[in-house]
Design a protein around this motif. Sequence first.
Motif, PDB file in Angstrom:
ATOM      1  N   SER A 433       0.863  -1.179   0.133  1.00 15.05           N
ATOM      2  CA  SER A 433       0.279   0.264   0.178  1.00 15.05           C
ATOM      3  C   SER A 433       1.444   1.089  -0.320  1.00 15.05           C
ATOM      4  O   SER A 433       0.841   2.708   0.089  1.00 15.05           O
ATOM      5  CB  SER A 433      -0.703   0.108   1.332  1.00 15.05           C
ATOM      6  OG  SER A 433      -0.175   0.083   2.168  1.00 15.05           O
ATOM      7  N   SER A 434       2.112   1.051   0.130  1.00 15.34           N
ATOM      8  CA  SER A 434       3.081   2.408  -0.415  1.00 15.34           C
ATOM      9  C   SER A 434       2.385   3.095  -1.661  1.00 15.34           C
ATOM     10  O   SER A 434       1.992   3.031  -2.602  1.00 15.34           O
ATOM     11  CB  SER A 434       4.448   1.715  -0.415  1.00 15.34           C
ATOM     12  OG  SER A 434       5.190   1.483   0.519  1.00 15.34           O
ATOM     13  N   TYR A 435       2.165   4.410  -0.656  1.00 17.55           N
ATOM     14  CA  TYR A 435       2.350   5.497  -2.347  1.00 17.55           C
ATOM     15  C   TYR A 435       2.617   5.484  -3.228  1.00 17.55           C
ATOM     16  O   TYR A 435       3.909   6.046  -3.432  1.00 17.55           O
ATOM     17  CB  TYR A 435       2.147   6.971  -1.593  1.00 17.55           C
ATOM     18  CG  TYR A 435       1.112   7.638  -2.436  1.00 17.55           C
ATOM     19  CD1 TYR A 435       0.138   7.869  -2.803  1.00 17.55           C
ATOM     20  CD2 TYR A 435       1.597   8.840  -2.740  1.00 17.55           C
ATOM     21  CE1 TYR A 435      -0.562   8.583  -3.557  1.00 17.55           C
ATOM     22  CE2 TYR A 435       1.283   9.884  -3.256  1.00 17.55           C
ATOM     23  CZ  TYR A 435       0.161  10.162  -3.662  1.00 17.55           C
ATOM     24  OH  TYR A 435      -0.709  10.798  -4.373  1.00 17.55           O
ATOM     25  N   VAL A 436       2.178   5.203  -4.197  1.00 18.31           N
ATOM     26  CA  VAL A 436       2.907   5.710  -5.809  1.00 18.31           C
ATOM     27  C   VAL A 436       3.937   4.547  -6.284  1.00 18.31           C
ATOM     28  O   VAL A 436       3.170   3.518  -7.537  1.00 18.31           O
ATOM     29  CB  VAL A 436       3.737   6.600  -6.063  1.00 18.31           C
ATOM     30  CG1 VAL A 436       4.553   6.621  -7.172  1.00 18.31           C
ATOM     31  CG2 VAL A 436       3.466   8.448  -5.874  1.00 18.31           C
ATOM     32  N   ALA A 440      -0.194  -1.747  -5.473  1.00 15.42           N
ATOM     33  CA  ALA A 440      -1.632  -2.091  -5.270  1.00 15.42           C
ATOM     34  C   ALA A 440      -2.975  -0.678  -4.911  1.00 15.42           C
ATOM     35  O   ALA A 440      -3.427  -1.017  -5.407  1.00 15.42           O
ATOM     36  CB  ALA A 440      -2.255  -2.276  -4.356  1.00 15.42           C
ATOM     37  N   PHE A 441      -2.080   0.450  -5.150  1.00 15.53           N
ATOM     38  CA  PHE A 441      -3.054   1.373  -4.990  1.00 15.53           C
ATOM     39  C   PHE A 441      -3.004   3.022  -6.305  1.00 15.53           C
ATOM     40  O   PHE A 441      -1.635   3.146  -6.927  1.00 15.53           O
ATOM     41  CB  PHE A 441      -2.985   2.614  -3.406  1.00 15.53           C
ATOM     42  CG  PHE A 441      -3.996   1.560  -2.584  1.00 15.53           C
ATOM     43  CD1 PHE A 441      -5.298   1.510  -2.780  1.00 15.53           C
ATOM     44  CD2 PHE A 441      -3.100   0.549  -1.552  1.00 15.53           C
ATOM     45  CE1 PHE A 441      -6.145   0.898  -1.663  1.00 15.53           C
ATOM     46  CE2 PHE A 441      -4.230   0.476  -1.217  1.00 15.53           C
ATOM     47  CZ  PHE A 441      -4.724   0.330  -0.447  1.00 15.53           C
ATOM     48  N   SER A 442      -3.857   3.848  -6.912  1.00 16.32           N
ATOM     49  CA  SER A 442      -3.868   4.408  -7.703  1.00 16.32           C
ATOM     50  C   SER A 442      -3.167   5.662  -7.112  1.00 16.32           C
ATOM     51  O   SER A 442      -2.734   6.118  -5.217  1.00 16.32           O
ATOM     52  CB  SER A 442      -4.990   5.375  -8.324  1.00 16.32           C
ATOM     53  OG  SER A 442      -5.833   5.498  -7.715  1.00 16.32           O
ATOM     54  N   LEU A 443      -3.001   6.907  -7.457  1.00 16.28           N
ATOM     55  CA  LEU A 443      -2.156   8.444  -7.220  1.00 16.28           C
ATOM     56  C   LEU A 443      -3.249   9.281  -6.452  1.00 16.28           C
ATOM     57  O   LEU A 443      -2.932  10.263  -5.589  1.00 16.28           O
ATOM     58  CB  LEU A 443      -2.089   9.109  -8.356  1.00 16.28           C
ATOM     59  CG  LEU A 443      -0.716   8.023  -9.746  1.00 16.28           C
ATOM     60  CD1 LEU A 443      -0.100   9.216 -10.865  1.00 16.28           C
ATOM     61  CD2 LEU A 443       0.774   7.999  -8.356  1.00 16.28           C
ATOM     62  N   ASP A 444      -4.528   8.443  -6.009  1.00 16.59           N
ATOM     63  CA  ASP A 444      -5.764   9.159  -4.531  1.00 16.59           C
ATOM     64  C   ASP A 444      -5.242   8.722  -3.368  1.00 16.59           C
ATOM     65  O   ASP A 444      -5.452   9.687  -2.994  1.00 16.59           O
ATOM     66  CB  ASP A 444      -7.099   9.472  -5.776  1.00 16.59           C
ATOM     67  CG  ASP A 444      -7.519   7.900  -6.047  1.00 16.59           C
ATOM     68  OD1 ASP A 444      -6.515   7.658  -4.712  1.00 16.59           O
ATOM     69  OD2 ASP A 444      -8.153   7.199  -6.658  1.00 16.59           O
ATOM     70  N   GLY A 445      -4.498   7.805  -3.366  1.00 12.90           N
ATOM     71  CA  GLY A 445      -4.294   6.953  -2.372  1.00 12.90           C
ATOM     72  C   GLY A 445      -5.745   6.326  -1.961  1.00 12.90           C
ATOM     73  O   GLY A 445      -5.613   6.011  -0.700  1.00 12.90           O
TER      74      GLY A 445
END
Length: 489
Positions: A433-436, A440-445
């Motif tokens: 879940s690390s940002y960027v 797993a996650f997009s740029l909106d977090g």
Amino acid sequence: MKKNIKWLLLVSLTMMACNNDDNNNTQEEVPVTPGSAVFTKYVALGDSFAAGYSDNALFKRGQEGSYVNVLAQQFVAAGGGTFTIPYTNDNKGGLLLAGNVIAGTRLYFNGTAPVQLPGTPTTEVTAHLTGSFNNMGIPGAKSFHLITPNYGNVAGVASGTANPYFARFASTSSTTVLADAVAQSPTFFSLFIGGNDVLSYATSGGIGKDQTGNMNLATYGSNDITDPTVFASVYSSLVTALTANGAKGVVANLPYITSLPYFITVPYNPVPLTESSAAQLNAGYATYNGALQQMVTNKLLSADEATRRTITFKAGNNPVVIVDSYLTNLTAYTIPSYRQATKEDLVVLSARTFIGTAVGGDPTKVNGLSVPLADNWVLTKDEVGEVKKATDSYNTTIAAVAQEKGLAFVDTKSILTQLSSGGIKFGNFTMTSSYVTGGAFSLDGVHPSARGYGLIANIFIDAINLKYQSTLRHVDLATYPIQYPGSLQ
């Protein structure tokens, strides 16, 4: 003292996005069968996750990569039929209402930081789509919105009583999301709803209200936490209606917000200080700290709370100063409700470019230090507790209804917790879940990347196979990107 915090992302995203064999998810080549499920008419209900919202926008490529569309594609080999989607106009994202921009374009990574795609949205809310749609995922929808009449009424979009995404394709202005779903006579459905019943409260830094104990929806604000009894009643009615004609389905529980990069990326102590800067700040808060001790002497404040509220700095990284409305109200004594953040407080992602900036260019007034962060920048420990308590209650309802109705059950809470505590491995990669950079996650977090949606589809497939003895196959996560480029055709 730094005027801004710069987040240096020194990971090669190109290397991370390259393909590899999904070794851990390789399944034995057995014939694909539906088991006891019937996938002929699949209808998906939910919120932005079902819609395929990503990078802070809804756009065509994201809609194609939604977990429900991925599921529908896997259902085809087991007798699944056509899956229709209320597509937006392009890959820019954003919305217009009578020509006015009401939702901006998507984010993309420009090599240094996430930025908004330039240009104006072209998807007009008033340009109504005809026909029924299998994907009934509505960005922004809370549980009770799915049974709320007029939620797709264009006339109510500007005032906030209607949803612009549903207004684009609702069968009539007065219909409900549930009614339009049931009218399609689904043989199979998915329901992943409830995240927004706490998420809008959390992303706003808790500026809404916990409505636990309040059954009157007419009094709810857009950032409020939905009462668990209301949620239970709504959720039960949703599933009862969807299963009334014998349809089978799959439902999912809700993750904790602490699994999302939006709440775990910005540390509680992000700004480094020199010894001189720390001394200056300490001098600035000396009067405040002295007033607290005077309140203790006068037995108007406990020593424990005074300690909690005392603000001190030292050389190195220090906790930011925040406003906390849960502290004892001392405004009658002209003492504000300030304290320094702890690890139990969650600083929201949007604060990353705000903390450390000077107010009006004045270097003595620095946000998060000499100027405390307002409530909207931080979800305090008490607010986190409210969100978790409501989430636990919702999840109890979801699990109970799934068991009562004999539905497949997906534990997304567990899976997303894994992403934030070590990650999930596949092939040569580890999704986190690390940002960027986590994949797993997009740029909106908050919303998944294409690869994150593929992961969700796979765990839904696992639950469906387990419950209905189907033999649906996983998708290869390596074929899904972790980011969309700035240019998409």
